[in-house]
Design an enzyme around this catalytic site. Structure first.
Site, short mmCIF file in Angstrom:
data_model
loop_
_atom_site.label_atom_id
_atom_site.label_comp_id
_atom_site.label_asym_id
_atom_site.label_seq_id
_atom_site.Cartn_x
_atom_site.Cartn_y
_atom_site.Cartn_z
N LYS A 105 26.82 -4.83 16.88
CA LYS A 105 27.34 -5.28 17.46
C LYS A 105 26.71 -7.49 17.27
CE LYS A 105 23.19 -4.83 20.29
NZ LYS A 105 22.55 -4.02 18.90
N ARG A 113 18.81 -4.76 27.71
CA ARG A 113 17.62 -3.87 27.02
C ARG A 113 17.13 -2.81 28.48
NH1 ARG A 113 18.39 -7.18 22.02
NH2 ARG A 113 17.86 -5.20 19.92
N ARG A 129 19.81 -4.25 5.21
CA ARG A 129 20.06 -5.16 5.87
C ARG A 129 19.49 -6.80 5.15
NH1 ARG A 129 21.04 -5.94 12.18
NH2 ARG A 129 18.65 -5.48 12.09
N ARG A 145 14.93 -8.96 7.60
CA ARG A 145 13.99 -9.39 8.33
C ARG A 145 12.74 -9.02 8.87
NH1 ARG A 145 17.97 -8.54 13.73
NH2 ARG A 145 16.74 -7.85 14.17
N ARG A 170 11.63 0.31 17.26
CA ARG A 170 13.07 -0.30 17.60
C ARG A 170 14.29 0.91 17.89
NH1 ARG A 170 14.78 -3.66 13.69
NH2 ARG A 170 16.23 -4.08 14.49
#
Ligand code: AMP
Length: 213
Positions: free
Chosen positions: A13, A87, A124, A157, A168
């Protein structure tokens, strides 16, 4: 006009919202980015949100309400791409009530299989300084561990570690997936295949978004 970009963590996103902002005149509003800024600046919101985010859980709705109001502004003509909000269904209802002058025109969902999400998130890396995103395999930085844009250090992260990713993804299935039905019922829902190259996904999204009035 507000377009909600939905999808599980790692669906792309943020990357796609950046491209749509750069090339098509949208403004990206990311609640995750806004919260990370608060954490970095050690604001009151940051102090509440930091530990919750590090666990991979959702920050309380009343905190998000403040963040969202700050970030949305009040220009009804602005084209806003909302990344990371709503969310849960309560947040979707809140967005309807505060977005009256600038209502949600569509919710576009980027669908990506769970195995692909895990592989994207585990590789990532983000720049500590400017927030640019890289992937160790799919889009590595030229030097390997510094940012191509500003030279900052690339880090993982804190919520991108394997254990936090599982939390998550579970939170996504339980709390966020019902949001899709919320927009389906309002006939605002559109789905885009979120797998393939960044450019391929961008073309699909840009095509869908060009029909939204
Ligand atoms: P993201 O960058 O969108 O993956 O968001 C990172 C983290 O910020 C999430 O795992 C949550 O802890 C928090 N967060 C971002 N947006 C929201 C939201 N709308 N509601 C609750 N927590 C959020």
């Amino acid at each position: 006009m507000i377009v909600v970009l939905t999808g599980a963590p790692g669906a792309g996103k943020g990357t796609q919202a950046d491209l749509l902002a750069e090339r098509c005149g949208w403004r990206k509003v990311s609640t995750g980015d806004a919260l990370r800024k608060h954490v970095k600046l050690k604001t009151q919101i940051g102090q509440v949100a930091g530990a919750i985010m590090a666990r991979g859980e959702l920050v309380p709705d009343d905190v998000l309400f403040q963040v969202l109001k700050e970030e949305l502004g009040n220009d009804p003509k602005e084209k806003i791409l909302l990344d990371g909000y709503p969310r849960n269904v309560a947040q979707a209802t809140t967005l309807d009530s505060i977005g009256q002058s600038n209502p949600v025109a569509s919710a576009i969902h980027l669908e990506v299989a769970r195995a692909e999400l895990i592989s994207r998130i585990s590789g990532r890396r983000v720049c500590e300084k400017c927030g640019a995103t890289f992937h160790v395999v799919a889009s590595p930085s030229k030097s390997g561990n510094t940012c191509d844009r500003c030279g900052g250090a690339l880090v993982q992260r804190p919520d991108d570690g394997a254990e936090k990713v599982a939390v998550r993804l579970d939170v996504y299935e339980k709390s966020t997936r019902p949001v899709l039905e919320f927009y389906q019922k309002k006939s605002l829902y559109r789905e885009v295949n979120g797998e393939g190259s960044t450019e391929m996904i961008f073309k699909r999204l840009a095509d869908v978004i060009s029909f939204i009035k």
